[in-house]
Design a protein around this motif. Structure first.
Motif, short mmCIF file in Angstrom:
data_model
loop_
_atom_site.label_atom_id
_atom_site.label_comp_id
_atom_site.label_asym_id
_atom_site.label_seq_id
_atom_site.Cartn_x
_atom_site.Cartn_y
_atom_site.Cartn_z
N UNK A 292 0.82 -1.23 0.00
CA UNK A 292 0.00 0.00 0.00
C UNK A 292 0.85 1.28 0.00
N UNK A 293 1.95 1.29 0.72
CA UNK A 293 2.83 2.45 0.76
C UNK A 293 3.49 2.70 -0.58
N UNK A 294 3.92 1.64 -1.23
CA UNK A 294 4.54 1.75 -2.55
C UNK A 294 3.53 2.28 -3.56
N UNK A 295 2.30 1.76 -3.52
CA UNK A 295 1.25 2.23 -4.43
C UNK A 295 0.98 3.72 -4.21
N UNK A 296 0.87 4.13 -2.96
CA UNK A 296 0.59 5.54 -2.65
C UNK A 296 1.69 6.44 -3.23
N UNK A 297 2.95 6.06 -3.05
CA UNK A 297 4.06 6.89 -3.55
C UNK A 297 4.08 6.91 -5.07
N UNK A 298 3.95 5.75 -5.70
CA UNK A 298 3.98 5.69 -7.17
C UNK A 298 2.84 6.48 -7.80
#
Length: 163
Positions: free
Chosen positions: A125-131
């Motif tokens: 979820x954190x990676x998706x938010x940043x990307x």
């Protein structure tokens, strides 16, 4: 046969902000809380706009942090309440300018790391938010993420007056 009571949102939503602070062409500023890397975050309190809350996350030079705009809204429904996170992007900063900023949580250090390194250290979820936030910043749009899925628009029941 077991009957399940209908879900009821009986608590107000938790609303927060996180900051995407680009540094140069390939780095971002992150908060390092005892080895856990994350975008700098803070809460949005009653009567406060996400933009005003974002300015309170990082302090430092007299000119302050120049928040450009909201680039993403991420929300998840927990068992009894909705959790909404507004992602705001700052104007690109230099390493020297970021070095003068102070994160609101004294337990964490503000660091500048390559974006790829930060992404590799994040949960899904954190990676998706940043990307998604980086892409929205690049194309000048606002992205909406609901329960880990990118949506074309915000739902009408997100929060009255969220814009």
């Amino acid at each position: 046969m077991q009957r399940v009571a209908p879900y009821e949102n009986w608590r107000p939503p938790v609303i927060g902000v996180c900051l995407l602070v680009p540094v140069g062409a390939d780095c971002i500023a992150v908060a390092d809380l005892r080895g856990m890397l994350m975008l700098p975050v803070g809460g949005v309190y009653d009567g406060q706009t996400p933009e005003a809350a974002a300015r309170g996350v990082l302090s430092g030079p007299p000119s302050g942090l120049r928040v450009l705009r909201r680039v993403a809204v991420d929300w998840v429904q927990t068992r009894r309440r909705k959790v909404i996170t507004h992602v705001l992007a700052s104007a690109p900063m230099t390493r020297e300018a970021v070095g003068q900023l102070i994160y609101r949580d004294p337990r964490a250090d503000l660091r500048i790391l390559p974006t790829v390194h930060v992404l590799n250290d994040q949960s899904a979820p954190g990676r998706l938010r940043i990307l998604v936030a980086l892409q929205a910043l690049a194309i000048g749009e606002i992205a909406f993420i609901e329960e880990g899925m990118v949506r074309p628009s915000a739902p009408s029941d997100l929060v009255p007056g969220w814009r």
